[in-house]
Motif scaffolding. Structure first.
Motif, PDB file in Angstrom:
ATOM      1  N   MET A 130       0.839  -1.172   0.000  1.00  0.00           N
ATOM      2  CA  MET A 130       0.000   0.000   0.000  1.00  0.00           C
ATOM      3  C   MET A 130       0.884   1.235   0.000  1.00  0.00           C
ATOM      4  SD  MET A 130      -2.746   1.326   2.867  1.00  0.00           S
ATOM      5  CE  MET A 130      -1.973   0.396   4.138  1.00  0.00           C
ATOM      6  N   LEU A 131       0.543   2.192  -0.857  1.00  0.00           N
ATOM      7  CA  LEU A 131       1.223   3.476  -0.919  1.00  0.00           C
ATOM      8  C   LEU A 131       0.233   4.558  -0.507  1.00  0.00           C
ATOM      9  CD1 LEU A 131       2.832   3.039  -4.434  1.00  0.00           C
ATOM     10  CD2 LEU A 131       4.051   2.971  -2.267  1.00  0.00           C
ATOM     11  N   ILE A 132       0.626   5.374   0.438  1.00  0.00           N
ATOM     12  CA  ILE A 132      -0.223   6.496   0.837  1.00  0.00           C
ATOM     13  C   ILE A 132       0.469   7.770   0.417  1.00  0.00           C
ATOM     14  CG2 ILE A 132      -1.232   7.750   2.753  1.00  0.00           C
ATOM     15  CD1 ILE A 132      -1.945   5.210   3.992  1.00  0.00           C
ATOM     16  N   PHE A 133      -0.213   8.558  -0.407  1.00  0.00           N
ATOM     17  CA  PHE A 133       0.298   9.839  -0.870  1.00  0.00           C
ATOM     18  C   PHE A 133      -0.372  10.946  -0.072  1.00  0.00           C
ATOM     19  CE2 PHE A 133       0.652   7.434  -5.027  1.00  0.00           C
ATOM     20  CZ  PHE A 133       2.016   7.226  -4.902  1.00  0.00           C
ATOM     21  N   ASN A 134       0.410  11.662   0.715  1.00  0.00           N
ATOM     22  CA  ASN A 134      -0.079  12.819   1.450  1.00  0.00           C
ATOM     23  C   ASN A 134       0.073  14.023   0.531  1.00  0.00           C
ATOM     24  OD1 ASN A 134      -0.495  11.627   4.203  1.00  0.00           O
ATOM     25  ND2 ASN A 134       1.614  11.049   3.806  1.00  0.00           N
ATOM     26  N   GLN A 179      -3.266   0.977   8.307  1.00  0.00           N
ATOM     27  CA  GLN A 179      -1.856   1.091   7.940  1.00  0.00           C
ATOM     28  C   GLN A 179      -0.979   0.122   8.714  1.00  0.00           C
ATOM     29  OE1 GLN A 179      -1.220   5.220   8.642  1.00  0.00           O
ATOM     30  NE2 GLN A 179      -2.706   5.837   7.101  1.00  0.00           N
ATOM     31  N   ASN A 180      -1.461  -0.434   9.812  1.00  0.00           N
ATOM     32  CA  ASN A 180      -0.664  -1.372  10.603  1.00  0.00           C
ATOM     33  C   ASN A 180      -0.476  -2.706   9.891  1.00  0.00           C
ATOM     34  OD1 ASN A 180      -0.423   0.516  12.648  1.00  0.00           O
ATOM     35  ND2 ASN A 180      -2.275  -0.188  13.666  1.00  0.00           N
ATOM     36  N   SER A 181      -1.381  -3.035   8.980  1.00  0.00           N
ATOM     37  CA  SER A 181      -1.279  -4.309   8.266  1.00  0.00           C
ATOM     38  C   SER A 181      -0.386  -4.215   7.031  1.00  0.00           C
ATOM     39  CB  SER A 181      -2.672  -4.776   7.847  1.00  0.00           C
ATOM     40  OG  SER A 181      -3.232  -3.850   6.932  1.00  0.00           O
ATOM     41  N   ASN A 182       0.183  -3.058   6.786  1.00  0.00           N
ATOM     42  CA  ASN A 182       1.006  -2.845   5.594  1.00  0.00           C
ATOM     43  C   ASN A 182       2.411  -3.401   5.806  1.00  0.00           C
ATOM     44  OD1 ASN A 182       1.926  -1.940   3.166  1.00  0.00           O
ATOM     45  ND2 ASN A 182       1.894   0.211   3.695  1.00  0.00           N
ATOM     46  N   SER A 183       2.882  -4.200   4.858  1.00  0.00           N
ATOM     47  CA  SER A 183       4.226  -4.776   4.971  1.00  0.00           C
ATOM     48  C   SER A 183       5.222  -4.107   4.028  1.00  0.00           C
ATOM     49  CB  SER A 183       4.178  -6.280   4.677  1.00  0.00           C
ATOM     50  OG  SER A 183       3.754  -6.484   3.342  1.00  0.00           O
ATOM     51  N   PHE A 184       4.775  -3.170   3.194  1.00  0.00           N
ATOM     52  CA  PHE A 184       5.663  -2.482   2.257  1.00  0.00           C
ATOM     53  C   PHE A 184       6.451  -1.411   3.015  1.00  0.00           C
ATOM     54  CE2 PHE A 184       6.461   0.543  -1.295  1.00  0.00           C
ATOM     55  CZ  PHE A 184       7.187  -0.321  -2.098  1.00  0.00           C
ATOM     56  N   PRO A 185       7.791  -1.436   2.948  1.00  0.00           N
ATOM     57  CA  PRO A 185       8.581  -0.520   3.785  1.00  0.00           C
ATOM     58  C   PRO A 185       8.536   0.949   3.355  1.00  0.00           C
ATOM     59  CG  PRO A 185      10.024  -1.833   2.403  1.00  0.00           C
ATOM     60  CD  PRO A 185       8.631  -2.349   2.195  1.00  0.00           C
TER      61      PRO A 185
END
Length: 107
Positions: free
Chosen positions: A1-5, A25-31
Motif C-alpha cells: 500500500m502506498l499512501i500519498f499525502n 496502515q498497521n497491516s502494511n508490509s511495504f517498507p
C-alpha cells in the motif's frame, strides 16, 4: 500500500480527489509506503517531489497527471532504487508494481 499525502497546492493543480477510506496502515508490509507529494517548478517545467516520511527517500517525477500519478511514481521509484545500487532481485521482491495507492490530505 502506498499512501500519498498530497498538498493543497498539488490537489488544486492536478484536480486530485482524496480517497475517503484508507485501509489500516498497521497491516502494511511495504517498507516505503508513506509519501509527501508536492509540486515544484524548475526552469518553467513542472515536477513533482515525492518524499518518503520515514526514510527521507526522494523521488522526482515529471509528466504527472491526476490519472497517471501512481504509474509514473512506481516507474520512477524503481529507477531511483536501481540507481542507488539496490540489486534488481531485491527491487522485484519488494513488489512495487502490486502496491495500491491512496491519496489523503496533509495533516
Amino acid at each position: 500500500m502506498l499512501i500519498f499525502n498530497v498538498s493543497h497546492k498539488m490537489a488544486n493543480i492536478y484536480k486530485f480527489r482524496y480517497d475517503k477510506e484508507i485501509p489500516d496502515q498497521n497491516s502494511n508490509s511495504f517498507p516505503l509506503w508513506n509519501w509527501y507529494v508536492k509540486p515544484h517548478v524548475v526552469n518553467r517545467k513542472r515536477y513533482v517531489l515525492f518524499l518518503e516520511r520515514n526514510h527521507y527517500l526522494c523521488v522526482w517525477a515529471f509528466g504527472i497527471t491526476a490519472k497517471n500519478l501512481t504509474e509514473v511514481f512506481k516507474q520512477r521509484l524503481e529507477q531511483v532504487l536501481h540507481d542507488a545500487g539496490i540489486p534488481s532481485e531485491k527491487i522485484v521482491k519488494l513488489g512495487i508494481e502490486k502496491q495500491e495507492s491512496y491519496k489523503q490530505n496533509f495533516r
